[in-house]
Write a protein that holds these residues in place. Structure first.
Motif, PDB file in Angstrom:
ATOM      1  N   ALA A 148       0.823  -1.212   0.000  1.00 32.22           N
ATOM      2  CA  ALA A 148       0.000   0.000   0.000  1.00 32.22           C
ATOM      3  C   ALA A 148       0.853   1.256   0.000  1.00 32.22           C
ATOM      4  O   ALA A 148       0.465   2.291  -0.561  1.00 32.22           O
ATOM      5  N   TRP A 149       2.047   1.169   0.608  1.00 36.50           N
ATOM      6  CA  TRP A 149       2.941   2.332   0.627  1.00 36.50           C
ATOM      7  C   TRP A 149       3.320   2.747  -0.792  1.00 36.50           C
ATOM      8  O   TRP A 149       3.316   3.929  -1.128  1.00 36.50           O
ATOM      9  N   VAL A 150       3.621   1.747  -1.623  1.00 34.62           N
ATOM     10  CA  VAL A 150       4.005   2.040  -3.004  1.00 34.62           C
ATOM     11  C   VAL A 150       2.823   2.614  -3.783  1.00 34.62           C
ATOM     12  O   VAL A 150       2.949   3.607  -4.511  1.00 34.62           O
ATOM     13  N   SER A 151       1.645   1.973  -3.623  1.00 30.54           N
ATOM     14  CA  SER A 151       0.474   2.444  -4.366  1.00 30.54           C
ATOM     15  C   SER A 151       0.043   3.842  -3.906  1.00 30.54           C
ATOM     16  O   SER A 151      -0.326   4.692  -4.726  1.00 30.54           O
ATOM     17  N   GLU A 152       0.104   4.092  -2.576  1.00 32.92           N
ATOM     18  CA  GLU A 152      -0.272   5.413  -2.081  1.00 32.92           C
ATOM     19  C   GLU A 152       0.678   6.485  -2.597  1.00 32.92           C
ATOM     20  O   GLU A 152       0.248   7.560  -3.044  1.00 32.92           O
ATOM     21  N   ASN A 153       1.972   6.204  -2.539  1.00 32.22           N
ATOM     22  CA  ASN A 153       2.930   7.171  -3.055  1.00 32.22           C
ATOM     23  C   ASN A 153       2.797   7.333  -4.567  1.00 32.22           C
ATOM     24  O   ASN A 153       3.007   8.425  -5.106  1.00 32.22           O
ATOM     25  N   GLY A 154       2.427   6.234  -5.250  1.00 30.09           N
ATOM     26  CA  GLY A 154       2.185   6.333  -6.687  1.00 30.09           C
ATOM     27  C   GLY A 154       0.993   7.225  -6.991  1.00 30.09           C
ATOM     28  O   GLY A 154       1.033   8.037  -7.927  1.00 30.09           O
TER      29      GLY A 154
END
Length: 312
Positions: A148-154
């Motif tokens: 989720a960290w990657v998707s949120e930052n994306g």
């Protein structure tokens, strides 16, 4: 009839389209590069966590390993990070991550398929985890983190990039349209001045105060109009001078021929010829008078008189 787009407007729109395409391409490439960079850093963090546990496991001290795993689990109470140690001899799993079988290297674990859905230590919003496993002599150590960290930052990157691109496009298109409209007004002024000069108002000038190519062109047109006005004025003055200078000789010639035409001793044929010459002199004098009247009207030295005229 609808007026077609001017060259300035078409150029502005074409330039805006090229800028928009270039900006979108640059934004897309930036998003791809930054997304790949975030994914690589994310994998490096997960691998670093697994390697840290692997170094402890390699010492063979299970107590230190269990304490480190429990400390890592306590520090990630929201379930964003999961850790596990699978004993090679017994197959017993220690930690917050439960798997059907251990593995080595990087692997993407889906909740509900690789990880049981609703596990106590699992994050509520987690859909997938990126995990990295290392085989040591006592067993496997595995570290996993919520993607989720990657998707949120994306998503934040997409929103920021899209907002920046939209603002840049709006500003560029607005600036291009403003410049195009300004150039259109300047060119329209040139058209009006040239039309007025063609209608006889030779004193009209463009007077563009810019400092670009259009201003240079307007200045050269004004210089050409100055020379044209000077030439027209010179021709008008020459015509006036010629008409004025020839009136007196024609008057004297008429005064010399008129007594001859009235003389009774002159033959009839000669009298008719002199009468025709007098009529020609009167016509030439009337033409010169008209030239002088036009010159006075154009110079403004006399007022215009309006008289009824029978057009029939």
């Amino acid at each position: 009839m609808k007026r077609p787009l001017s060259w300035s407007m078409r150029f502005a729109l074409a330039l805006s389209a090229v800028f928009a395409i270039g900006t979108l391409s640059a934004g897309g490439l930036s998003y791809l590069f930054l997304s790949r960079e975030m994914s690589q850093r994310f994998l490096a963090d997960v691998r670093s966590s697994a390697e840290s546990l692997a170094r402890i496991a390699s010492t063979g001290d299970r107590t230190d390993l269990d304490e480190e795993i429990r400390a890592q689990v306590r520090s990630s109470r929201n379930g964003a990070s999961l850790f596990a140690f699978v004993d090679a001899a017994s197959g017993q799993t220690t930690g917050s991550l439960r798997l059907s079988a251990p593995f080595e290297g990087a692997r993407r674990l889906l909740v509900g398929r690789d990880i049981p859905a609703g596990a106590p230590k699992q994050a509520d919003s987690a859909e997938a985890y990126l995990a990295f496993g290392i085989r040591t002599e006592p067993g496997w150590v595995i570290a996993a983190r919520d993607e989720a960290w990657v998707s949120e930052n994306g998503e934040i990157l997409v929103q920021t990039t899209a907002s920046s691109l939209a603002l840049a496009m709006v500003l560029s298109i607005g600036l291009a349209l403003i410049i195009a409209r300004r150039n259109e007004r300047r060119i329209d002024r040139m058209d009006r001045v040239l039309d007025e000069v063609g209608a006889g108002r030779m004193h009209r000038r463009i007077g563009d105060g810019g400092n670009d190519d259009i201003a240079d062109l307007a200045a050269r047109v004004d210089q050409m109009l100055d020379r044209l006005e000077t030439g027209v004025e010179a021709i008008r003055q020459v015509s006036t001078d010629v008409a004025h200078d020839l009136r007196a000789p024609l008057a004297r010639l008429r005064m010399r021929l008129e007594p001859q035409a009235l003389s009774g001793t002159l033959p009839a044929d000669a009298r008719r010829e002199i009468g025709s010459a007098l009529m020609d002199i009167d016509a030439i004098s009337a033409t010169f008078d008209a030239i002088l009247r036009l010159a006075r009207l154009q110079s403004g030295t006399v007022g215009r008189r309006h008289d009824p005229v029978d057009l029939v």
